[in-house]
Design an enzyme around this catalytic site. Structure first.
Site, mmCIF file in Angstrom:
data_model
loop_
_atom_site.group_PDB
_atom_site.id
_atom_site.type_symbol
_atom_site.label_atom_id
_atom_site.label_comp_id
_atom_site.label_asym_id
_atom_site.label_seq_id
_atom_site.Cartn_x
_atom_site.Cartn_y
_atom_site.Cartn_z
ATOM 1 N N ARG A 156 -7.148 12.575 0.786
ATOM 2 C CA ARG A 156 -6.056 13.072 1.639
ATOM 3 C C ARG A 156 -4.687 12.556 1.216
ATOM 4 O O ARG A 156 -3.681 13.146 1.531
ATOM 5 C CB ARG A 156 -6.318 12.733 3.110
ATOM 6 C CG ARG A 156 -6.195 11.274 3.437
ATOM 7 C CD ARG A 156 -6.272 11.030 4.920
ATOM 8 N NE ARG A 156 -7.601 11.230 5.444
ATOM 9 C CZ ARG A 156 -8.088 10.559 6.490
ATOM 10 N NH1 ARG A 156 -7.335 9.679 7.117
ATOM 11 N NH2 ARG A 156 -9.310 10.758 6.925
ATOM 12 N N GLU A 167 -8.600 0.385 -3.048
ATOM 13 C CA GLU A 167 -9.477 0.396 -1.866
ATOM 14 C C GLU A 167 -10.459 1.542 -2.010
ATOM 15 O O GLU A 167 -10.073 2.651 -2.392
ATOM 16 C CB GLU A 167 -8.654 0.605 -0.594
ATOM 17 C CG GLU A 167 -7.808 -0.581 -0.229
ATOM 18 C CD GLU A 167 -6.996 -0.307 1.023
ATOM 19 O OE1 GLU A 167 -7.188 0.737 1.669
ATOM 20 O OE2 GLU A 167 -6.152 -1.141 1.349
ATOM 21 N N HIS A 178 -5.718 3.622 -1.636
ATOM 22 C CA HIS A 178 -7.067 3.905 -1.134
ATOM 23 C C HIS A 178 -7.447 5.300 -1.603
ATOM 24 O O HIS A 178 -6.888 6.298 -1.144
ATOM 25 C CB HIS A 178 -7.052 3.824 0.400
ATOM 26 C CG HIS A 178 -8.398 4.008 1.034
ATOM 27 N ND1 HIS A 178 -8.598 3.847 2.387
ATOM 28 C CD2 HIS A 178 -9.610 4.338 0.528
ATOM 29 C CE1 HIS A 178 -9.863 4.066 2.670
ATOM 30 N NE2 HIS A 178 -10.506 4.377 1.557
ATOM 31 N N ARG A 180 -9.551 7.909 -1.078
ATOM 32 C CA ARG A 180 -10.503 8.313 -0.036
ATOM 33 C C ARG A 180 -11.383 9.445 -0.522
ATOM 34 O O ARG A 180 -10.994 10.221 -1.398
ATOM 35 C CB ARG A 180 -9.749 8.760 1.226
ATOM 36 C CG ARG A 180 -9.017 7.640 1.930
ATOM 37 C CD ARG A 180 -8.450 8.135 3.249
ATOM 38 N NE ARG A 180 -9.489 8.244 4.246
ATOM 39 C CZ ARG A 180 -9.704 7.365 5.215
ATOM 40 N NH1 ARG A 180 -8.944 6.312 5.340
ATOM 41 N NH2 ARG A 180 -10.676 7.545 6.058
ATOM 42 N N GLU A 224 -10.913 -9.548 2.785
ATOM 43 C CA GLU A 224 -9.633 -9.195 3.397
ATOM 44 C C GLU A 224 -9.916 -9.074 4.885
ATOM 45 O O GLU A 224 -10.766 -8.272 5.304
ATOM 46 C CB GLU A 224 -9.082 -7.875 2.846
ATOM 47 C CG GLU A 224 -7.754 -7.513 3.515
ATOM 48 C CD GLU A 224 -7.030 -6.339 2.854
ATOM 49 O OE1 GLU A 224 -7.121 -6.193 1.625
ATOM 50 O OE2 GLU A 224 -6.381 -5.572 3.595
ATOM 51 N N HIS A 243 0.969 6.197 1.825
ATOM 52 C CA HIS A 243 1.725 7.151 2.645
ATOM 53 C C HIS A 243 2.905 7.788 1.913
ATOM 54 O O HIS A 243 3.505 8.741 2.412
ATOM 55 C CB HIS A 243 2.107 6.525 3.985
ATOM 56 C CG HIS A 243 0.862 6.246 4.778
ATOM 57 N ND1 HIS A 243 -0.080 7.221 5.011
ATOM 58 C CD2 HIS A 243 0.363 5.111 5.313
ATOM 59 C CE1 HIS A 243 -1.088 6.708 5.678
ATOM 60 N NE2 HIS A 243 -0.853 5.427 5.874
ATOM 61 N N THR A 282 -8.357 3.343 8.356
ATOM 62 C CA THR A 282 -9.595 2.558 8.363
ATOM 63 C C THR A 282 -9.790 1.880 9.716
ATOM 64 O O THR A 282 -8.980 1.065 10.139
ATOM 65 C CB THR A 282 -9.540 1.480 7.255
ATOM 66 O OG1 THR A 282 -9.043 2.084 6.064
ATOM 67 C CG2 THR A 282 -10.916 0.898 7.004
ATOM 68 N N HIS A 294 -3.693 -4.675 7.580
ATOM 69 C CA HIS A 294 -3.862 -3.536 8.479
ATOM 70 C C HIS A 294 -3.053 -3.736 9.761
ATOM 71 O O HIS A 294 -3.292 -4.675 10.509
ATOM 72 C CB HIS A 294 -5.332 -3.256 8.852
ATOM 73 C CG HIS A 294 -5.542 -1.795 9.150
ATOM 74 N ND1 HIS A 294 -5.106 -1.206 10.310
ATOM 75 C CD2 HIS A 294 -6.091 -0.808 8.410
ATOM 76 C CE1 HIS A 294 -5.394 0.075 10.269
ATOM 77 N NE2 HIS A 294 -5.990 0.353 9.124
ATOM 78 N N ASN A 325 0.861 -1.194 0.000
ATOM 79 C CA ASN A 325 0.000 0.000 0.000
ATOM 80 C C ASN A 325 0.894 1.241 0.000
ATOM 81 O O ASN A 325 1.688 1.445 0.925
ATOM 82 C CB ASN A 325 -0.883 -0.041 1.252
ATOM 83 C CG ASN A 325 -1.827 1.143 1.326
ATOM 84 O OD1 ASN A 325 -1.429 2.271 1.072
ATOM 85 N ND2 ASN A 325 -3.071 0.893 1.681
HETATM 86 N N1 PXP Z 1 -5.839 -3.187 4.000
HETATM 87 C C1 PXP Z 1 -6.800 -2.242 4.070
HETATM 88 C C2 PXP Z 1 -8.167 -2.601 3.610
HETATM 89 C C3 PXP Z 1 -6.508 -0.948 4.532
HETATM 90 O O1 PXP Z 1 -7.488 -0.013 4.591
HETATM 91 C C4 PXP Z 1 -5.178 -0.640 4.890
HETATM 92 C C5 PXP Z 1 -4.838 0.753 5.316
HETATM 93 O O2 PXP Z 1 -5.097 1.640 4.280
HETATM 94 C C6 PXP Z 1 -4.214 -1.644 4.784
HETATM 95 C C7 PXP Z 1 -4.569 -2.923 4.363
HETATM 96 C C8 PXP Z 1 -2.780 -1.401 5.121
HETATM 97 O O3 PXP Z 1 -2.655 -1.107 6.478
HETATM 98 P P1 PXP Z 1 -1.245 -0.624 7.047
HETATM 99 O O4 PXP Z 1 -0.939 0.689 6.394
HETATM 100 O O5 PXP Z 1 -1.484 -0.513 8.511
HETATM 101 O O6 PXP Z 1 -0.248 -1.671 6.681
#
Ligand code: PXP
Length: 236
Positions: A48, A69, A42, A44, A150, A9, A100, A190, A6
């Site tokens: 953001r 996402e 994601h 959003r 997931e 960030h 999330t 997550h 992901n």
């Molecule tokens: N899976 C989903 C559905 C999420 O919303 C997120 C966070 O955006 C992640 C995985 C990844 O989480 P993390 O950034 O804590 O690894």
């Protein structure tokens, strides 16, 4: 087990200055070149981090799979139908949340979820539902037509190393077994990091982990020595 990275960030950091650095498209390329089997972003409601133009470019440049996402919002559904990512992961979304929080309540809004994902499935997009792996949510998810769930690993991640770790871990294990017995494929994500991720091996048949924050955080420190040395070199 596959690894989806992901890259949200990277965009968070870019948006802090409003420019183009660090480049999320290049970030996706670096992740893919180092073994990521998919790239997750994601989009959003408040945009953001990842923005519309990012996903529109990523869909053209990505060599693996784009996993988008998204919340149950009509405008985002429209973008998904336009760009056709490999998969979408339906997540709950609250404007004020930092990330999330909790899984999607599929059981409590079954018809809404089913109707929302139908056009996406009809367009050939794989659909995954981001849920807490309770019996109720897993069983409801299996009835929607989605091919994947997931499992939200946030509670496990928060409990890791404490007295509730085993309890939270067993919820994931049982949830995965139930989902697989109902014909669903199972991803997880997550809060997974370099300490807690090893237990995911104890869950049979997990398809892919989606991990973001811990990878981007580690990358900052692994890249910092080179970044400082290079600048010192340039100004000496
Ligand atoms: N899976 C989903 C559905 C999420 O919303 C997120 C966070 O955006 C992640 C995985 C990844 O989480 P993390 O950034 O804590 O690894």
């Amino acid at each position: 087990m596959l690894l989806g990275v992901n890259i949200d960030h990277v965009a968070t950091l870019r948006n802090a200055r409003g420019g183009v650095e660090p480049d999320v498209i290049f970030a996706a390329e670096v992740c893919e070149n180092n073994g990521a089997t998919s790239i997750t972003t994601h989009l959003r409601e408040d945009r953001r981090h990842i923005k519309d133009e990012d996903v529109r470019t990523l869909i053209k440049t990505i060599k693996t799979k784009l996993n988008l996402e998204m919340a149950m919002a009509d405008d985002i559904q429209k973008i998904a139908l336009e760009i056709k990512p490999h998969s979408i992961c339906l997540v709950p979304e609250k404007r004020q949340e930092v990330t999330t929080e909790g899984g999607l309540d599929v059981a409590g809004q079954f018809e809404t979820v089913k109707n929302f994902i139908k056009p996406l499935l009809d367009a050939g997009i794989i659909v995954s539902l981001f849920i807490d792996p309770t019996e109720e949510q897993v069983k409801a998810s299996a009835q929607t037509g989605a091919q994947f769930i997931e499992m939200h690993t946030g509670a496990y991640a928060n409990a890791y190393g404490g007295e509730k770790e085993e309890e939270e871990f067993q919820k994931l294990k049982k949830g995965a077994e139930l989902a697989q017995s109902l014909g669903l494929q199972v991803n997880a994500g997550h809060g997974l990091n370099y300490e807690n991720v090893h237990r995911m091996h104890e869950i049979k048949g997990l398809y892919e982990l989606n991990i973001g924050h811990s990878i981007i955080s580690r990358a900052v420190f692994n890249g910092l020595p080179e970044a400082v040395c290079k600048m010192k070199d340039l100004i000496k």
